[in-house]
Design a protein around this motif. Structure first.
Motif, PDB file in Angstrom:
ATOM      1  N   UNK A 110     -15.903 -12.947  14.240  1.00  0.00           N
ATOM      2  CA  UNK A 110     -16.660 -13.201  15.466  1.00  0.00           C
ATOM      3  C   UNK A 110     -15.898 -12.610  16.630  1.00  0.00           C
ATOM      4  N   UNK A 111     -16.586 -11.841  17.463  1.00  0.00           N
ATOM      5  CA  UNK A 111     -15.938 -11.242  18.624  1.00  0.00           C
ATOM      6  C   UNK A 111     -14.752 -10.396  18.205  1.00  0.00           C
ATOM      7  N   UNK A 112     -13.584 -10.699  18.766  1.00  0.00           N
ATOM      8  CA  UNK A 112     -12.378  -9.942  18.425  1.00  0.00           C
ATOM      9  C   UNK A 112     -11.634 -10.523  17.218  1.00  0.00           C
ATOM     10  N   UNK A 267     -16.667  -4.821  18.341  1.00  0.00           N
ATOM     11  CA  UNK A 267     -16.254  -6.180  18.019  1.00  0.00           C
ATOM     12  C   UNK A 267     -16.879  -6.522  16.673  1.00  0.00           C
ATOM     13  N   UNK A 268     -16.582  -7.711  16.164  1.00  0.00           N
ATOM     14  CA  UNK A 268     -17.201  -8.121  14.906  1.00  0.00           C
ATOM     15  C   UNK A 268     -18.707  -8.255  15.030  1.00  0.00           C
ATOM     16  N   UNK A 269     -19.201  -8.359  16.249  1.00  0.00           N
ATOM     17  CA  UNK A 269     -20.630  -8.532  16.497  1.00  0.00           C
ATOM     18  C   UNK A 269     -21.332  -7.260  16.951  1.00  0.00           C
ATOM     19  N   UNK A 270     -20.581  -6.215  17.244  1.00  0.00           N
ATOM     20  CA  UNK A 270     -21.207  -4.972  17.730  1.00  0.00           C
ATOM     21  C   UNK A 270     -20.440  -3.762  17.210  1.00  0.00           C
ATOM     22  N   UNK A 271     -21.180  -2.837  16.642  1.00  0.00           N
ATOM     23  CA  UNK A 271     -20.628  -1.562  16.210  1.00  0.00           C
ATOM     24  C   UNK A 271     -21.445  -0.427  16.815  1.00  0.00           C
ATOM     25  N   UNK A 272     -20.846   0.760  16.840  1.00  0.00           N
ATOM     26  CA  UNK A 272     -21.603   1.988  17.014  1.00  0.00           C
ATOM     27  C   UNK A 272     -21.805   2.566  15.614  1.00  0.00           C
ATOM     28  N   UNK A 290     -25.325   1.715  19.542  1.00  0.00           N
ATOM     29  CA  UNK A 290     -24.914   0.315  19.353  1.00  0.00           C
ATOM     30  C   UNK A 290     -25.883  -0.445  18.454  1.00  0.00           C
ATOM     31  N   UNK A 291     -25.321  -1.260  17.560  1.00  0.00           N
ATOM     32  CA  UNK A 291     -26.124  -2.167  16.749  1.00  0.00           C
ATOM     33  C   UNK A 291     -25.444  -3.534  16.726  1.00  0.00           C
ATOM     34  N   UNK A 292     -26.240  -4.582  16.604  1.00  0.00           N
ATOM     35  CA  UNK A 292     -25.708  -5.929  16.478  1.00  0.00           C
ATOM     36  C   UNK A 292     -25.325  -6.215  15.033  1.00  0.00           C
ATOM     37  N   UNK A 293     -24.288  -7.013  14.841  1.00  0.00           N
ATOM     38  CA  UNK A 293     -23.748  -7.280  13.507  1.00  0.00           C
ATOM     39  C   UNK A 293     -23.774  -8.781  13.216  1.00  0.00           C
ATOM     40  N   UNK A 294     -24.424  -9.153  12.122  1.00  0.00           N
ATOM     41  CA  UNK A 294     -24.288 -10.514  11.618  1.00  0.00           C
ATOM     42  C   UNK A 294     -23.140 -10.579  10.609  1.00  0.00           C
TER      43      UNK A 294
END
Length: 359
Positions: A110-112, A267-272, A290-294
């Motif tokens: 989560x996050x960092x 971050x753990x929640x966002x990648x390119x 950018x994409x959101x990450x679960x």
């Protein structure tokens, strides 16, 4: 360029694999301070099959089972639910210290706080996989397979699985089946076997029609010089990725398509997330966005699965890459480590960035 698919295929994609279970804490908690976990059946290879199987194309997992194991029964039930047929011999456990199915314990981060993965594979029955466990002449000759997908994970797992993959690739080529090879380097699998595996991976790459991997995979499995990636934006290094793929094309002229994913972790929640494909002489690029990450695990497998779905569907290469990109996004939007599209429209909506509610 449309890759030719042999006639009369019972299976769209088949793959050798070692099945196991994955334990993930609920609510993005870390493993060490959780007491509630989601258990799913897992393997990198069936993650790839899952795109085609979800969209109605029969797929086949070639694997091995522990007799009487409730974990084996759980995995088999999950594969049936996912429209993935399976074939393979069953062996006795041999007592509490004998064979079992692998266990993958991972959190989503989560996050960092980065995700952490712990593989517990002692006594893994899949390490004993051999080509003689399967009726290869029947599967590839009589029933027919459009694409054989090989992963560097199963190819490097043990001397037995390495030889199994080499035999499968040879048999597939003899029967007009396309061969896909995802390099999938893991340092722990290569430890002490570097020279042996470098030779084997070179042979497997030479058999492949489709070669997939990230920049580290190409460098560490095949010794091809590639870009050094760090915190910088990957979109600015597209030319260095292309140069790496061009080196691979010169070394393996029989490969018809090369592809690599582009991932930069914010971050753990966002990648390119992006990708590159060279099909024949034609370049196709998805610039990272950018994409959101679960849960990030399985994104590369979803990418490979989407790309292969495009191949077996007879699409042009540009659509292979687009569909692969979007299936990677689908995979990381779920706590499962595979993409499970409801239909093609859902995938194309992801690609278009259309997240509006569907009523």
């Amino acid at each position: 360029m449309i890759l030719p698919i042999r006639d009369h295929c019972r299976y769209a994609v088949a793959s050798p694999t070692s099945m196991g279970v994955r334990l993930v804490p609920e609510d993005r908690m870390a493993v060490h301070n959780s007491n509630r976990f989601l258990m799913t059946s897992t393997s990198a290879e069936t993650n790839v099959l899952n795109v085609s199987s979800s969209l109605g194309r029969p797929c086949l997992a070639l694997t091995k089972w522990v007799d009487g194991s409730p974990i084996a029964a759980f995995i088999q039930g999950e594969l049936r639910r996912r429209n993935i047929a399976y074939e393979g011999v069953t062996v006795k456990q041999g007592g509490p210290w004998g064979y079992r199915h692998q266990m993958n314990i991972a959190d989503s981060g989560f996050g960092l706080r980065a995700p952490r993965v712990w593989n517990d594979r002692a006594g893994e029955v899949g390490r004993t996989l051999q080509a003689s466990d399967f009726g290869l002449r029947r599967i590839f000759g009589e029933e027919g397979v459009a694409v054989l997908h090989l992963s560097g994970l199963i190819a490097a797992m043990s001397p037995e699985t390495t030889e199994c993959c080499l035999t499968l690739a040879k048999t597939a080529k003899e029967h007009g089946t396309l061969v896909s090879f995802d390099l999938n380097y893991r340092a722990t699998f290569w430890l002490g076997r570097e020279e042996e595996l470098r030779r084997a991976f070179d042979r497997l790459a030479g058999c492949a029609d489709i070669l997939i991997g990230n920049e580290e995979d190409f460098q560490l499995t095949l010794g091809i010089e590639g870009p050094q990636t760090g915190g910088e934006y990957l979109g600015s290094k597209i030319d260095s990725f292309k140069a790496m793929i061009e080196q691979a094309q010169k070394r393996y002229p029989n490969v018809k398509a090369f592809s690599t994913t582009l991932r930069q972790v914010i971050s753990a929640n966002e990648h390119l997330w992006g990708g590159i494909l060279l099909a024949g002489d034609g370049w196709h690029v998805e610039t990272p966005r950018p994409i959101g990450i679960m849960d990030r695990i399985g994104g590369g497998d979803g990418f490979a699965g989407g790309l292969l779905y495009g191949v077996v569907s007879g699409w042009e290469p540009e659509k292979w890459l687009q569909f692969g990109w979007a299936c990677g996004v689908l995979a990381v939007s779920s706590l499962n480590d595979y993409a499970e599209p409801a239909d093609e429209k859902q995938v194309w909506d992801v690609y278009a960035g259309n997240a509006r509610v569907q009523r």
